[in-house]
Design an enzyme around this catalytic site. Structure first.
Site, PDB file in Angstrom:
ATOM      1  N   HIS A 106      -6.268  -0.292   5.285  1.00  0.00           N
ATOM      2  CA  HIS A 106      -5.854   1.055   4.878  1.00  0.00           C
ATOM      3  C   HIS A 106      -7.054   1.968   5.109  1.00  0.00           C
ATOM      4  O   HIS A 106      -8.077   1.832   4.446  1.00  0.00           O
ATOM      5  CB  HIS A 106      -5.449   1.029   3.398  1.00  0.00           C
ATOM      6  CG  HIS A 106      -4.984   2.344   2.850  1.00  0.00           C
ATOM      7  ND1 HIS A 106      -4.067   2.426   1.821  1.00  0.00           N
ATOM      8  CD2 HIS A 106      -5.303   3.634   3.153  1.00  0.00           C
ATOM      9  CE1 HIS A 106      -3.842   3.707   1.526  1.00  0.00           C
ATOM     10  NE2 HIS A 106      -4.591   4.452   2.320  1.00  0.00           N
ATOM     11  N   CYS A 162      -3.222   8.626   5.579  1.00  0.00           N
ATOM     12  CA  CYS A 162      -3.893   7.388   5.962  1.00  0.00           C
ATOM     13  C   CYS A 162      -2.970   6.518   6.809  1.00  0.00           C
ATOM     14  O   CYS A 162      -1.755   6.721   6.854  1.00  0.00           O
ATOM     15  CB  CYS A 162      -4.318   6.601   4.728  1.00  0.00           C
ATOM     16  SG  CYS A 162      -5.601   7.381   3.739  1.00  0.00           S
ATOM     17  N   THR A 187       0.842  -1.191   0.000  1.00  0.00           N
ATOM     18  CA  THR A 187       0.000   0.000   0.000  1.00  0.00           C
ATOM     19  C   THR A 187       0.877   1.241   0.000  1.00  0.00           C
ATOM     20  O   THR A 187       2.046   1.188   0.368  1.00  0.00           O
ATOM     21  CB  THR A 187      -0.959   0.013   1.210  1.00  0.00           C
ATOM     22  OG1 THR A 187      -2.012   0.942   0.963  1.00  0.00           O
ATOM     23  CG2 THR A 187      -0.251   0.382   2.499  1.00  0.00           C
TER      24      THR A 187
END
Length: 205
Positions: A68, A51, A46
């Site tokens: 996520h 985030c 990711t």
């Protein structure tokens, strides 16, 4: 390892599952609001700005996954409706799926990443700091040990996680000259706000 004899029971919430030729392994790219849990030897990847991603793993059985999320939580919708968009739901959904795959709660450990200050328009809300605090508070409350963390800062990160071994590699994107991550997170935040507004409108009608 024990998990290698189990059938493939991946939670295919990740929209991008592919073969990573660099690492010579099956991989899943986790986007905002997604998570992925697996019993198999594979790679989860990711890219994070403000985030946060939590990498959870049963250290005995080698079952693990990644989520996520952008915002800590919202009480305006049910868990099913919200999916993995908010931290509280992303954590509970990932934990639940890991246990369905055979992970034992007492064996689960965590690695957490993200929460950078990358979106100028969101600095006043300290969203990165809120995400980082949320995930650490959640794991402490659930008595899940955090074995490694790379939180806050101002740089986006690319995270590589191998659930079967627990190996995690973080690449700081210090030389990122485009605004891809910032635009993606701004668009995703707008999407979350529109969903919240629709939910409120529906509940009032």
């Amino acid at each position: 390892m024990a998990h290698t004899s189990k059938p493939a029971l991946e939670q295919a919430m990740a929209s991008n599952v592919y073969f990573d030729r660099v690492h010579d392994i099956q991989a899943a790219k986790i986007l905002p609001g997604e998570y992925y849990a697996t019993t198999q030897h594979m790679l989860l990847v990711t890219v994070l700005g403000s985030c946060v991603a939590a990498c959870l793993r049963d250290k005995v059985n080698g079952i693990g996954g990644m989520n996520h999320f952008m915002l800590p939580g919202s009480n305006s919708e049910t868990v099913a409706a919200k999916g993995g968009r908010y931290g509280i739901d992303a954590m509970e959904m990932l934990l639940g799926r890991l246990q369905k795959l055979g992970a034992e709660r007492r064996n689960i450990e965590a690695r957490v990443f993200g929460g950078a200050a990358v979106i100028a328009s969101m600095t006043e809300t300290n969203v990165g700091e809120r995400n980082a605090k949320f995930v650490l508070d959640f794991l402490q409350a659930e008595k899940i040990a955090v074995v490694s963390q790379d939180l806050l800062d101002v740089c986006p990160r690319k995270v590589y996680f191998f659930p079967s071994t627990g190996k995690a590699v973080v690449k700081k994107l210090r030389n990122l000259h485009n605004t891809t991550i910032e635009k993606r997170e701004q668009a995703y935040r707008s999407h979350l706000q529109s969903l919240t507004d629709r939910t409120k409108s529906g509940s009032q009608s």
